[in-house]
Design an enzyme around this catalytic site. Structure first.
Site, PDB file in Angstrom:
ATOM      1  NE  ARG A   1      -3.430  -0.132   2.843  1.00 15.83           N
ATOM      2  CZ  ARG A   1      -4.739  -0.156   2.764  1.00 15.83           C
ATOM      3  NH1 ARG A   1      -5.338  -1.241   2.351  1.00 15.83           N
ATOM      4  NH2 ARG A   1      -5.458   0.896   3.061  1.00 15.83           N
TER       5      ARG A   1
ATOM      6  N   GLY B   1      -5.240   8.348   8.410  1.00 20.69           N
ATOM      7  CA  GLY B   1      -6.153   9.470   8.160  1.00 20.69           C
ATOM      8  C   GLY B   1      -5.509  10.775   8.589  1.00 20.69           C
TER       9      GLY B   1
ATOM     10  CE  LYS C   1       0.887   3.126 -14.207  1.00 20.06           C
ATOM     11  NZ  LYS C   1      -0.537   3.175 -14.210  1.00 20.06           N
TER      12      LYS C   1
ATOM     13  CD  GLU D   1       1.817   5.835 -10.970  1.00 20.24           C
ATOM     14  OE1 GLU D   1       1.227   5.784  -9.898  1.00 20.24           O
ATOM     15  OE2 GLU D   1       1.537   5.080 -11.916  1.00 20.24           O
TER      16      GLU D   1
ATOM     17  CG  HIS E   1      -4.361  24.670 -30.175  1.00 15.57           C
ATOM     18  ND1 HIS E   1      -4.780  25.638 -31.050  1.00 15.57           N
ATOM     19  CD2 HIS E   1      -4.956  23.522 -30.588  1.00 15.57           C
ATOM     20  CE1 HIS E   1      -5.614  25.115 -31.940  1.00 15.57           C
ATOM     21  NE2 HIS E   1      -5.726  23.823 -31.673  1.00 15.57           N
TER      22      HIS E   1
ATOM     23  CE  LYS F   1      -2.224  -1.267  -6.333  1.00 17.92           C
ATOM     24  NZ  LYS F   1      -2.021  -0.880  -7.746  1.00 17.92           N
TER      25      LYS F   1
HETATM   26  O1  M6R Z   1      -7.367   2.498  -5.984  1.00 15.31           O
HETATM   27  P1  M6R Z   1      -7.761   3.537  -7.004  1.00 15.31           P
HETATM   28  O2  M6R Z   1      -7.943   2.978  -8.352  1.00 15.31           O
HETATM   29  O3  M6R Z   1      -8.930   4.356  -6.556  1.00 15.31           O
HETATM   30  O4  M6R Z   1      -6.514   4.505  -7.062  1.00 15.31           O
HETATM   31  C1  M6R Z   1      -6.549   5.684  -7.812  1.00 15.31           C
HETATM   32  C2  M6R Z   1      -5.156   6.215  -8.028  1.00 15.31           C
HETATM   33  O5  M6R Z   1      -4.563   6.551  -6.811  1.00 15.31           O
HETATM   34  C3  M6R Z   1      -4.267   5.194  -8.739  1.00 15.31           C
HETATM   35  O6  M6R Z   1      -4.809   4.807  -9.975  1.00 15.31           O
HETATM   36  C4  M6R Z   1      -2.867   5.778  -8.979  1.00 15.31           C
HETATM   37  O7  M6R Z   1      -2.937   6.801  -9.913  1.00 15.31           O
HETATM   38  C5  M6R Z   1      -1.932   4.648  -9.385  1.00 15.31           C
HETATM   39  N1  M6R Z   1      -0.703   4.768  -8.682  1.00 15.31           N
HETATM   40  C6  M6R Z   1      -1.666   4.616 -10.853  1.00 15.31           C
HETATM   41  O8  M6R Z   1      -0.672   3.744 -11.220  1.00 15.31           O
END
Ligand code: M6R
Length: 613
Positions: free
Chosen positions: A27, A106, A490, A493, A509, A608
């Site tokens: 995560r 949180g 991608k 990241e 543009h 994650k």
């Molecule tokens: O779990 P989710 O699909 O809601 O997550 C949304 C984004 O945080 C997630 O897609 C993020 O952009 C990823 N790291 C993309 O690879």
């Protein structure tokens, strides 16, 4: 993001907590810690032993002595929000006397006011975190009843939390509570558990109780009690976790990301099977619980998500318009939730989320519901908060996605939305032959993905070009624009390469001012009615010195001629094309990350499951 595990029972708590934290590693986090009740024979009662480490759970595991002892404890992985990545900021946090330990997921929004007041009252803070107000607040309200103290403390807190609290004076008890951040109770024989994700508990129990917002749980070896934070009773049932989540097994692959890219033929098959019904020219999605009359009454569709899920949402919205002729839009969930959107009774929303826990998407779901709209989840993780909050929807069944960078979840999300669009389309606009042709092509996609993955072409050449650039442009038109956005995301990241993505026609543009021989361009140009126009846009950037990687349909010679590196993908129809054109972009990111020595599965600063706003 942050992860919580709690345990009371007979087993050595520290090892179990660390094992649970390992299952939550995917995560995303930057430090880890545990608190365990030790010294049961001490005349002064139990002590709280707290150990924390910056870095990976393995570093914490190495520091925790085998013979630490203790059968109750809490463990946490922290993803820094308030305060840097340091050991003092790692959880658990303690009250002045070290008798109350708290871990928290949180954000406590009113922490500054609470902190100032607590300091005046004598609390000694040792960290910069928002969380540390909690142990001091709980201490302030503690008069011998731990649940009452947690309840009272949370009544003055504003913000989101999943918390677990351990009291040195109450061995065999962990108190948990949630508001906007997931928490579950796991039940076993003579033992109970808490976790922010039920899969952390999978080796120990599959009997799970999901807490709802503003509920508090007391777990003991003998069982659990959940009440509302306002004191009201609750009525929970124990659910059985059926999905197998694994977590550590990469098989023969060097990284989860690569494994997940290669799992796409199976994940897509799982997503599509039993849902597309070519002989009827349509599709069945029982989880939506919508009959033809309901579908006929839909006036507008909104598709919401964040990051990769937003890119899938964009493809989904296009498909809804194309196949069902229902006005549709995609929107970033975090923007949607705060712009006071107009929502009408005959609107239908989809909330797209791999994890089912993304705070921004959950916020958007709640906004739709508050305004009386209908919202369906398109979610991967079964039983997740978004899936349960929506109540209806589609599980995409991509299987566990462990790498932070989403790959197979994206293709499954797109596939699930295409199935929904086909189903709505059959009711609204498509004849049986068109519906059948679309359904049959959708069912051929897993095989096309498999055959492409077997011979992906000159990926290494493309990667060499991309990693050598100052930054990388991605462009495409129509549904290839969200694919371009996904390719850019991608590469940012996983390889930390600066990237931009544009609808191809937008380049002239403004962005084209940035183009020269140092800015490689990745163009997504499947064989569709916009192909010729995109080819012209490729010419335009080449004329200004850019070297190009062109992802095009097999056999498209003209596109190939405009490519420094040509990556052909199998032919398909326009709406299915993202399921194929995204594959090379996933591999570009993976191999560029590898070339640059990045932490592929756990890129820096990312989580994650993004459970804070
Ligand atoms: O779990 P989710 O699909 O809601 O997550 C949304 C984004 O945080 C997630 O897609 C993020 O952009 C990823 N790291 C993309 O690879």
């Amino acid at each position: 993001m942050c992860g919580i595990v709690g345990y009371v029972g007979e087993r050595p708590a520290s090892r179990l907590l660390i094992d649970g934290l390992r299952r939550l590693e995917y995560r995303g986090y930057d430090s880890a810690g545990i608190a365990v009740l030790t010294d049961p024979t001490n005349p002064g009662g139990h002590s709280l032993t707290v150990m924390k480490r910056v870095g990976h759970v393995a570093q914490l595991a190495a520091a925790v002595p085998e013979d630490l002892g203790g059968n109750s404890g809490i463990g946490h992985t922290r993803w820094a929000t308030h305060g840097g990545v340091t050991e003092p900021n790692a959880h658990p946090h303690l009250d002045n006397d070290g008798r109350i330990a708290v871990i928290h997921n949180g954000i406590i929004e009113n922490h500054a006011i609470l902190r100032a007041k607590l300091v005046e009252e004598g609390a000694r803070f040792r960290s910069e975190t928002d969380t540390e107000v909690l142990p001091h607040l709980i201490r302030k309200f503690y008069k011998g009843d731990p649940v009452a103290a947690v309840r009272a403390a949370l009544s003055v807190v504003q913000g989101t939390y999943g918390v677990a609290v351990l009291f040195a004076d109450h061995p065999g008890l962990v108190v948990g509570a949630r508001n906007g951040s997931p928490l579950v109770v796991g039940t076993g024989e003579g033992e109970s558990f808490l976790a922010s994700d039920p899969h952390a508990l999978a080796p120990y129990t599959r009997k799970i109780v999901y807490l709802e917002d503003r509920e508090i749980a007391a777990i003991t070896p003998l069982g659990w009690e959940i009440t509302r934070l306002d004191g009201g009773a609750t009525n929970h049932v124990v659910e059985t976790l059926t999905e197998s989540w694994g977590g550590g097994d990469r098989g023969a692959y060097a990284h989860h990301m690569l494994k997940e890219i290669h799992e796409q033929p199976e994940s897509l098959t799982r997503c599509l099977s039993g849902r597309v019904v070519p002989e009827e020219g349509g599709a069945r999605l029982g989880g939506l619980d919508l009959g033809p009359r309901d579908i006929a009454g839909i006036r507008r569709i909104g598709v919401l998500g964040c990051g990769t899920s937003f890119h899938a949402a964009q493809v989904g919205a296009s498909a809804m318009e194309q196949l069902a002729r229902i006005p549709a839009f995609a929107e970033i969930a975090s923007e949607f939730r705060y712009r006071n959107p107009v929502i009408q009774q005959d609107d239908l929303f989809f909330a797209i989320s791999q994890s089912g826990e993304t705070a921004d998407t959950l916020g958007a779901v709640k906004e739709v519901k508050v305004k009386g709209g209908q919202v369906m989840g398109v979610v991967n993780v079964v039983g997740s908060t978004i899936a349960r909050t929506c109540g209806r929807g589609v599980y995409v069944h991509s299987g566990p996605e462990i790498a932070v960078a989403s790959t197979k979840a994206f293709t499954s999300q797109v596939a699930a939305l295409l199935v929904a669009a086909l189903s709505f389309g059959r009711t609204r606009a498509l004849g049986p032959h068109e519906g059948r042709a679309f359904g049959e092509e959708l069912l051929r996609i897993p095989e096309k993905v498999a055959s492409w993955l077997e011979r992906p072409g000159p990926i290494a050449d493309a990667v060499e070009l991309l990693v050598g650039g100052r930054f990388v442009f991605f462009f495409g038109r129509g549904v290839s624009h969200p694919v371009a956005m996904e390719g850019a995301l991608k590469l940012k990241e996983v390889a930390y390469i600066p990237c931009m993505s544009y609808p191809a026609a937008e380049m002239k543009h403004g962005p084209i001012a940035l183009i020269d021989h140092t800015t490689p361009v990745v163009a997504i140009v499947p064989e569709d009615m916009m192909r010729d126009k995109t080819l012209s846009n490729i010419q335009e950037v080449r004329a200004r010195g850019a070297r190009t990687v062109v992802v095009h349909t097999e056999g498209d010679r003209e596109a190939r001629k405009l490519a420094d590196v040509s990556i052909p993908v199998p032919a398909t129809n326009l709406l299915c094309s993202p399921l194929l054109t995204v594959l090379p972009l996933q591999l570009f990111a993976y191999h560029a990350g590898l070339t640059l020595g990045r932490d592929i599965d756990r890129p820096r600063n990312l989580a994650k499951s993004v459970t804070v706003e």
